[in-house]
Design a protein around this motif. Structure first.
Motif, PDB file in Angstrom:
ATOM      1  N   VAL A  74       0.855  -1.280   0.083  1.00 57.47           N
ATOM      2  CA  VAL A  74      -0.094  -0.077   0.034  1.00 57.47           C
ATOM      3  C   VAL A  74       0.838   1.311   0.029  1.00 57.47           C
TER       4      VAL A  74
ATOM      5  N   LEU B 283      -5.050   0.549  -3.461  1.00 61.41           N
ATOM      6  CA  LEU B 283      -6.071   0.136  -2.871  1.00 61.41           C
ATOM      7  C   LEU B 283      -6.954  -0.430  -3.740  1.00 61.41           C
TER       8      LEU B 283
ATOM      9  N   LEU C 275      -3.028  -6.598   2.873  1.00 57.18           N
ATOM     10  CA  LEU C 275      -2.219  -5.271   2.834  1.00 57.18           C
ATOM     11  C   LEU C 275      -1.157  -5.175   3.504  1.00 57.18           C
TER      12      LEU C 275
ATOM     13  N   ALA D 278      -6.365  -3.529  -5.289  1.00 59.96           N
ATOM     14  CA  ALA D 278      -6.849  -4.657  -4.233  1.00 59.96           C
ATOM     15  C   ALA D 278      -8.288  -4.668  -4.028  1.00 59.96           C
TER      16      ALA D 278
END
Length: 200
Positions: A108, A114, A127, A117
């Motif tokens: 991250v 993000l 993460l 993800a």
């Protein structure tokens, strides 16, 4: 009910600690550059000592799908963790060849990480701040993140309560903070587990 994953187990003692503490997940690292690397044969012996109630996770970095499938075929791992530059195409191909669950790790650094993800087709996401750095990333970035995740990177007894209270992760994933002189320390593992379970 935050679950507990401890990664980088490589000795029989480590497996005994995991069984004693009734962890949810343990991780075997199959990336040769890691100081926590274990070979297929070593991992096979360790898996045979592991309680059936604990899921074993194989951590791979840019590994060939054929190699990963071998670890599954030999019943060494229950879950695949991808910690490299694996693409959605790669994950799709892997999923077509196995029913074992896949965790995809994301470093991250930005909102884009993000977003990737959030949209990953992996069964779970992790993460992290990097590959085994033992440092946290800026947790403020995940305040509005709305997908279940494993939280890794610098997780220790000092920040467990904050992590759970603020972000309610599916699981906490720790490794280096639970070691003394580069080997797992039972007392540190026990304290970690007790703090997490007090939050349940």
């Amino acid at each position: 009910m935050t679950k507990i994953k401890i990664c980088g187990l490589k000795r029989e003692e480590d497996i005994n600690y995991a069984n004693n503490l009734k962890l949810d997940y343990i991780g075997f690292v199959f990336a040769e550059k890691s100081k926590r690397y274990v070979s297929l044969e070593e991992a096979k012996k360790l898996k045979n000592l592991l309680s059936n109630e604990i899921k074993s996770v194989g951590v791979f970095v840019n590994e060939s799908i054929e190699n990963i499938l071998r670890y599954i075929d030999e019943d060494i791992i229950d879950i695949i963790q991808l910690h490299g530059d694996e693409t959605e195409e790669y994950i799709s191909k892997l999923k077509s060849k196995t029913n074992n669950k896949i965790i995809k790790a994301f470093e991250v650094k930005s909102e884009n990480d993000l977003e990737l993800a959030k949209n990953s087709s992996a069964d779970y996401i992790l993460l992290d701040s990097g590959k085994g750095t033992g440092k946290t990333f800026d947790w403020n970035k995940i305040k509005s993140f709305d997908r279940n995740f494993f939280l890794a990177g610098g997780i220790s007894k000092e920040n467990i309560n904050e992590a759970i209270d603020k972000f309610n992760p599916y699981a906490l994933d720790a490794s280096s903070s639970l070691e003394t002189n580069d080997v797992k320390d039972f007392e540190k593992m026990k304290e970690f587990v007790e703090i997490v379970r007090r939050k349940r």
